[in-house]
Scaffold this motif. Sequence first.
Motif: not given
Length: 779
Positions: A317-322, A327-331, A528-533
């Motif tokens: 819920t916080l903007s700019d949260n590192v 976060a990357v999915g783990i296989d 690769k980082k995707e824009p998040r809402k």
Amino acid sequence: MSVRQKGGQASKKAGSPSPTASDTVKDELQNLQQSAKSAISSEWDYKLALFIITAIAFITRFWGINHPNEVVFDEVHFGKFASYYLQRTYFFDVHPPFGKLLFALMGWFVGYDGHFHFDNIGDSYIKNNVPYVAFRALPALLGALTVPTVFLIMWESGYTLPAAIVASGLVLFDNAHIGQTRLILLDATLVFAMSVSVLSYVRFYKMRHDPFGRKWWKWLLLTGVALSCVISTKYVGVFTFLTIGSAVALDLWGLLDINRKGGALSLPEFGKHFAARVTGLIVVPFMFYLFWFQVHFAILYRSGPGDDFMSPEFQETLSDNVMTANAVGIDYFDSITVRHKETKTYLHSHPDRYPLRYEDGRVSSQGQQVTGYPFNDTNNHWQVLPAQPFPEDKRLGHRVKSGDLIKLRHTVTDTYLLSHDVASPYYPTNQEFTTVPLEQAEGDRFNDTLFELRIEGAKGKADFKSMSSHFKLIHRPTKVAMWTHTKPLPEWAYKQAEINGNKNVQQSSNIWYVDEIPSISADSERAKKEPRKIKHIPFLKKYFELQRAIFFHNNALTSSHPYSSQPIHWPFLLRGVSFWTQNDTRQQIYFLGNPVGWWIASSLLAVFAGIVGADQLSQRRGVDSLDERIRSRFYNSTGFFFLAWAAHYLPFYLMGRQLFLHHYLPAHLASCLVTGALLEFIFNLDPVALEENVDAKLAGKVGNSNKKGGGPGTKRVVPAKERLGGNSMLALWGAAGVVMTLVIGGWYFFLPLTYGKPGLSAEEVVRRKWLGYDLHFAK
């Protein structure tokens, strides 16, 4: 609690006479009204004393408030929090937000942008262009207003002028109250709100014979609002709720009495009284309390240093949260580094073995050590493997999910994480963690290498992600959770942290997260980082999560502190707290009460308890040593103040967290009220004849009030001067003069330690080392 109307006003308008009442009744009522007006005009001395005391309070709190121009003691915390508010940056603190929001409001008023973060004690305000005087002015203002509030409590409770002066003077010239209200700290807000709560309840109690009127509701609701400010500043404000709640419970118990003097209440009428008090003293304070948290969340929408205390869902819920941004999915078959949420140590292993025997004689498995290591290292790399192998042609691309059974392979030593029924090095009740080679992991130790992955707050089979998935690793056969703590292992483990299996699976310190995925290259599509809402979660969900975190970390404040103290020390002022020192000028601020005032107040608390015990014993033996009116006032009014002291002091004996002298300040204020009241009692002054019943005076000429829930007819408050008649108050004034002379002398003697100036020579410091106070510059 015996109280009286300020200025001698009647607590209730005259009841309507019966249709057959004579003109004598009307004349008597007119005389009562005239007497009340005369009482108001005759109490100019109270008003003059109130003005003088208020003026001195402002002088003592604001004088030299710009010194020192450096960060002092806990200003590093509360100044920092104000800056975070002004920068909209999320932070975590164990106190509710109200007091901190007031500091932020003051900073906003003067145009401060929050650029300075109060990192270290001694940092210069001048060099960093911080409006620190404005910040300090807020607690100084509230601290100054606390003094006249104490005076008003005594005045409204019907005490004589000397008693009111002594009670307020003990607070006015107390070094601890002054010292705590001249810095960017929360206690001034707490103590002021506590005193206003008591004053408002006294005023409400005086309206009890005119229930459900406008003033009755006003003071009931003001009591509730003041109580909400207390508990919205610090959670020890619940002790003020305990004080007022106890008095209200006794009041309701009296209303339930069918033989009460005012006439029996029907159950519906009693229900109205009960519902009104629940609304005014519980519902209204709780709604205000929630409101400040809503403001807190609305302001702090940016990611900040408080993120780590909250769940991944909250952090989203916080903007700019590192965390969520990275976060990357783990296989399965990814290599990961696992980190403990609280201690930040990495899950680590190396070829060294546990010793055969520990110092206490217990035997280990002599397996490979699994420890916690604070630095990034290749020995922190673990490969995630499925419990059952996938087909070779479909081996890759399977996402790890919450609830999966997994195995962890230590990549450097090619061994598999395992827990078993062997005691850990430090905790005989917890299980040892070790690793075993492949042949054992796929053989007879297979089950011991299985762990269930439980992601906190996950719904269903949620994806396992780095950074954002906080999880517990539960050993499948024995149901213990992987856990670590801060105590380092001995030299045989290079003083690294112990990893063991915790049988208390629900413990919040069992939580870990994946810090990195070293097996993924930087140019991988998965990296690769995707824009998040920014997500939104309901207010109450955020509120309850924050409450859990606050109470957990509050209870965790058990480490020692060089200036912490025990509750038994506080009434006797056995030690203080060093706030600030400056070597060049030999100046120091040492938080310490006025020893003379504290010892007088503490002594009279013991006297009060002794008088109560003696009176009870004498009544048991058939000796009635006190007039009934004196006893009623002593138990109800002075007893209420004593209850406030006990409620704000005794619960600290049940606490295991760090405690400091400033925790006693609300209780000290209550002890000042007891001192003033008991001084009057000791000199055997008649009690204020509260609300004399006109029915008795007129021998039944005036009918009872027809108001529901009301008491008998017209009541009258007798001012102190009229009550005393021709009796001399010389002895009381003399006693008050002696007490205040001693108190002012003690305040002046310790003044340099309170204001931080002037600097003292070694000899002057030694003269102030009463009871071994640990002052600086004594040599």
